[in-house]
Scaffold this motif. Structure first.
Motif, short mmCIF file in Angstrom:
data_model
loop_
_atom_site.label_atom_id
_atom_site.label_comp_id
_atom_site.label_asym_id
_atom_site.label_seq_id
_atom_site.Cartn_x
_atom_site.Cartn_y
_atom_site.Cartn_z
N LYS A 105 0.72 -1.25 -0.05
CA LYS A 105 0.02 0.22 -0.13
C LYS A 105 0.85 1.30 0.04
CE LYS A 105 -3.75 2.42 1.91
NZ LYS A 105 -4.64 3.11 2.98
N THR A 106 1.99 1.09 0.77
CA THR A 106 2.80 2.30 0.78
C THR A 106 3.44 2.55 -0.67
OG1 THR A 106 3.58 1.92 3.05
CG2 THR A 106 4.96 3.15 1.90
N ALA A 107 4.03 1.53 -1.30
CA ALA A 107 4.49 1.68 -2.57
C ALA A 107 3.70 2.25 -3.68
CB ALA A 107 5.27 0.38 -2.93
N PHE A 108 2.35 1.52 -3.50
CA PHE A 108 1.35 1.78 -4.61
C PHE A 108 0.86 3.39 -4.32
CE2 PHE A 108 -3.17 2.03 -6.04
CZ PHE A 108 -2.74 2.05 -7.58
N GLY A 109 0.86 3.92 -3.15
CA GLY A 109 0.43 5.27 -2.87
C GLY A 109 1.64 6.04 -3.46
N LEU A 110 2.92 5.83 -3.27
CA LEU A 110 3.71 6.79 -3.92
C LEU A 110 3.92 6.57 -5.18
CD1 LEU A 110 6.93 5.94 -1.77
CD2 LEU A 110 5.22 7.73 -1.56
N VAL A 111 3.27 5.35 -6.09
CA VAL A 111 3.19 5.12 -7.47
C VAL A 111 1.95 6.38 -7.95
CG1 VAL A 111 2.29 4.00 -9.26
CG2 VAL A 111 4.05 3.09 -7.76
N LEU A 112 0.97 6.40 -7.06
CA LEU A 112 -0.10 7.41 -7.28
C LEU A 112 0.31 8.54 -7.39
CD1 LEU A 112 -2.97 5.47 -5.19
CD2 LEU A 112 -2.90 5.62 -7.88
N LEU A 113 1.21 8.86 -6.35
CA LEU A 113 1.61 10.30 -6.41
C LEU A 113 2.34 10.55 -7.62
CD1 LEU A 113 2.99 10.92 -2.66
CD2 LEU A 113 1.21 12.15 -3.79
N ARG A 114 3.42 9.77 -8.08
CA ARG A 114 4.33 9.92 -9.08
C ARG A 114 3.72 10.09 -10.48
NH1 ARG A 114 7.97 7.18 -12.61
NH2 ARG A 114 10.10 8.39 -12.76
N GLU A 115 2.66 9.11 -10.64
CA GLU A 115 2.20 8.80 -11.90
C GLU A 115 0.75 9.43 -12.09
OE1 GLU A 115 2.46 4.73 -12.83
OE2 GLU A 115 4.61 4.56 -12.49
N GLN A 116 -0.29 9.73 -11.36
CA GLN A 116 -1.26 10.25 -11.27
C GLN A 116 -1.55 11.75 -10.57
OE1 GLN A 116 -3.38 8.51 -13.14
NE2 GLN A 116 -1.90 6.92 -13.11
N ILE A 117 -0.92 12.09 -9.63
CA ILE A 117 -1.17 13.31 -8.97
C ILE A 117 -0.14 14.45 -9.22
CG2 ILE A 117 -1.62 14.24 -6.55
CD1 ILE A 117 -2.16 11.51 -5.60
N LEU A 118 1.21 14.17 -9.15
CA LEU A 118 2.19 15.03 -9.31
C LEU A 118 2.85 14.89 -10.49
CD1 LEU A 118 4.03 14.41 -5.87
CD2 LEU A 118 2.41 16.44 -6.40
N GLY A 119 3.03 13.85 -11.43
CA GLY A 119 4.04 13.61 -12.37
C GLY A 119 5.46 13.30 -12.07
N ASN A 120 5.96 12.69 -12.99
CA ASN A 120 7.35 12.01 -12.57
C ASN A 120 8.32 13.10 -12.32
OD1 ASN A 120 5.85 9.76 -13.57
ND2 ASN A 120 7.14 9.36 -15.23
N ASP A 121 8.33 14.16 -13.12
CA ASP A 121 9.42 15.27 -12.85
C ASP A 121 9.44 15.85 -11.36
OD1 ASP A 121 11.50 17.05 -13.93
OD2 ASP A 121 10.34 18.43 -13.05
N ARG A 122 8.12 16.10 -10.96
CA ARG A 122 8.03 17.05 -9.75
C ARG A 122 8.37 16.05 -8.58
NH1 ARG A 122 3.10 20.46 -8.34
NH2 ARG A 122 1.81 18.98 -9.53
#
Length: 667
Positions: free
Chosen positions: A509-526
């Motif tokens: 759940k932790t790892a997938f949460g960070l995937v959500l942040l990176r790929e859905q919420i923030l974008g990879n660069d930020r």
């Protein structure tokens, strides 16, 4: 097929227009749709209950007065392979950089977890068998050297902790003390040793020696002394320093240890030294001791008595080592950013040999370290080691203990995960004893992208739970855990996490949460910029959870309190429902009016895809602010031809509990 993205400005314009139309001509959609969502609760401004301070800044970085104590060790150990005993002496030099005078010190005694009366025997229902115990540490002497005076220490032992009661308080702001300890303990067998053990192979026993010396507990500005007992699930929280250690074993054994081997001429043959030199210049794996030489006395520099192996590791929180006469040994060069080089090595028994097994272990290790170094933070140690043993999957600075039976993608994933722990928590010194997610979850997250690129995706994709079927959709994999009313949250104390939820929550759940942040919420660069900054600022230091949350908020320029609250501190569910789709004025040329509702307590940004009957597609992306005031939103999407279907979350990227209400097909 053509895929057209509509700009954010048009989305917002359409949203504002449609809201005005609703207020003037239609009943409020928010009042007519059943929903558990409460915007004011999720987006409340009270997530951070404490202000930043001079030790932990509000931006998530170490403050101007951040301090940290230091522990340096000189260790001399010997293994008696007949009695299965480790005997050692320890010289611990401790520096008190805190602003507090310390009247007593606390040390960790992890080997006491194997005693019959250890607390670890009772915190789960799986009690050890009567013969699965040792007597723990046996101390011959404990002394302190303070202000130039050596005297017998006044100490007590409570389970896996030792308290040293000092005659004179240790001065703040740089006060120093030495602790001299002589001890021995019985090495547990692999039947119950867990993280440290000995096991049998065709060509002899393998010893995995970890948590083998009394280590300083951390004294920090968050909890004072960290004296949580070692129960097994909660792992480690340790101070940094230099560790200089020797290991004496029978002449026919090899030792693979954390850090750099300082006396190769004394413990290796000239042929092995030459092969190591070749490996340091080779991207291909070089055999240092092949299988054909395992039982050959000429593969050792002497043929009788004992040999002492000398290692040193700088700026580390721990060391561990493996020892066996059964080891096959290979190595290869690792190429790191900035022209730096390091050495990847694997040691394993004959049972692990094979092109789908450990014969590729060094290749896997090399690729993983090179990826993590280029992506996040440069690997700081001269050597990285895989050791095949029954500890099965355990990590220490510069060395990992991995299953000798793992093969193919399972072996790659295991090696990548365990060596990945050198970033979390070996470099970023998180408190694993309390917050398991800060090492297991963050590490599982970085594993995902290591798997993506290894050998052009040979074992990709890794987007599912650690033991989930390969290729399972990550959003689907996490839903049963979120929906489970008994599931614990990510922030649950490490030792309070039952085995049922350990991997689904702490890791996945932790790892997938960070995937959500990176790929859905923030974008990879930020995301990547903020994540790298967090690692760099807290390298070799002790961050707390708020430091991570604040660091990501500040580095990405987003207030992510709603996400930390809903995903980390709670198991809030998400259900985005497509409520209605209709042509504006019943004419496709005027566009379609779409209503989406948030029916559960979590919120997410989301994508809406319109599939047109001419085969083309259009997508719009709506930010999380969509849900800042409302439970449902109606907006217009421009179209010029008839619509076949409209779908919310077309890539199935979100943990949406009810996928059945995500699509409407136009009649």
């Amino acid at each position: 097929m053509k895929l057209k993205f509509i700009g954010l400005g048009l989305i917002l314009f359409s949203t504002i227009s449609s809201q005005a139309q609703r207020r003037q001509h239609a009943p409020n959609t928010n009042d007519t749709i059943a929903s558990r969502y409460n915007p004011s609760t999720l987006f409340s401004t009270t997530f951070y209950t404490n202000k930043g301070n001079e030790f932990h800044s509000a931006n998530g970085e170490p403050g101007p007065k951040y301090w940290q104590n230091r522990a340096d060790y000189q260790l001399k150990a010997a293994i008696d392979t007949v009695s299965k005993t480790l005997t050692a002496s320890e010289n611990l030099s401790y520096t008190n950089n805190s602003p507090d005078a310390l009247q007593y010190l606390w040390l960790q005694l992890d080997q006491n977890t194997y005693k019959k009366d250890a607390r670890s025997n009772f915190y789960t229902s799986a009690a050890p068998k009567p013969n699965q115990h040792t007597d723990g540490y046996q101390f011959e002497s404990v002394e302190i050297v303070q202000n130039g005076k050596t005297e017998k220490a006044d100490y007590i032992i409570t389970d896996t902790r030792m308290q040293l009661r000092l005659p004179v308080a240790l001065s703040p702001n740089g006060g120093k003390i030495s602790v001299l300890i002589k001890y021995h303990y019985t090495i547990p067998s692999s039947e119950f040793g867990g993280r440290t053990d000995y096991s049998n192979t065709k060509n002899g026993k393998m010893y995995e020696i970890a948590q083998w010396f009394p280590r300083m507990c951390v004294y920090d500005d968050s909890h004072g002394w960290d004296t949580l007992p070692f129960l097994g699930s909660g792992e480690f929280y340790l101070e940094y320093g230099d560790v200089d250690y020797t290991v004496t074993v029978p002449w026919d054994m090899l030792v693979a240890g954390s850090g750099e081997l300082l006396n190769p001429a004394e413990v290796l043959t000239s042929k092995q030294i030459s092969r190591l030199a070749a490996a340091r210049n080779s991207d291909k794996t070089v055999m240092i001791r092949p299988l054909s030489e395992v039982n050959d006395p000429s593969s050792r520099p002497v043929h009788t008595g004992k040999l002492t192996w000398h290692f040193k590791m700088y700026n580390t929180r721990d060391v561990a080592f493996g020892a066996s006469k059964a080891y096959i040994w290979d190595a290869a060069r690792m190429n790191l950013p900035g022209g730096k080089k390091s050495l990847a090595m694997s040691v394993y028994p004959v049972e692990s040999v094979g092109d789908t097994a450990w014969s590729r272990a060094t290749e896997y290790l090399k690729a993983s370290v090179e990826h993590f170094s280029s992506k996040w933070f440069v690997y700081p140690y001269p050597v990285a080691i895989n050791e095949a043993g029954e500890a099965g999957g355990m990590e220490y600075p510069g060395i990992t203990f991995d299953s000798p039976r793992a093969t193919k993608g399972d072996l790659f994933g295991l090696i990548a995960h365990e060596i990945g722990h050198n970033w979390f928590p070996m470099i970023v010194g998180s408190d694993e004893r309390r917050y398991a997610w800060m090492d297991e979850g963050l590490n599982t997250f970085i594993d995902i992208y290591a798997t993506d690129i290894f050998n052009k995706g040979e074992y990709a994709p890794k987007r599912d739970g650690e033991y989930a079927p390969k290729g399972g959709n990550p959003a689907d994999e996490i839903i049963p855990t979120i929906a489970d009313p008994d599931a614990i949250t990510i922030m649950t104390a490490a030792d309070g996490v039952t085995e049922k939820y350990r991997h689904p929550v702490t890791y996945y759940k932790t790892a997938f949460g960070l995937v959500l942040l990176r790929e859905q919420i923030l974008g990879n660069d930020r995301f990547d910029y903020a994540f790298r900054n967090y690692i760099n600022k807290w390298a070799y230091k002790h961050p707390q959870p708020d430091d991570f949350f604040r660091s990501m908020d500040n580095g990405t320029g987003e207030d992510l309190s709603w996400f930390w609250k809903g995903w980390f501190y709670s198991n809030l569910q998400l259900d985005l429902a497509l409520i209605d789709v209709k042509y504006v004025d019943k004419d496709p040329k005027n566009g379609i009016k779409v209503t989406v509702a948030n029916k559960e307590e979590m919120a997410m940004p989301f994508t809406v895809e319109v599939k047109l009957k001419d085969g083309s597609k259009q997508r719009i992306k709506l930010p999380v602010e969509t849900w800042l005031q409302q439970k449902a939103i109606t907006f217009t999407i421009s179209t010029t031809t008839e619509v076949e279907s409209v779908t919310v979350d077309p890539d199935n990227a979100l943990p949406d509990m009810n996928k059945a209400n995500n699509t409407i097909r136009m009649k």
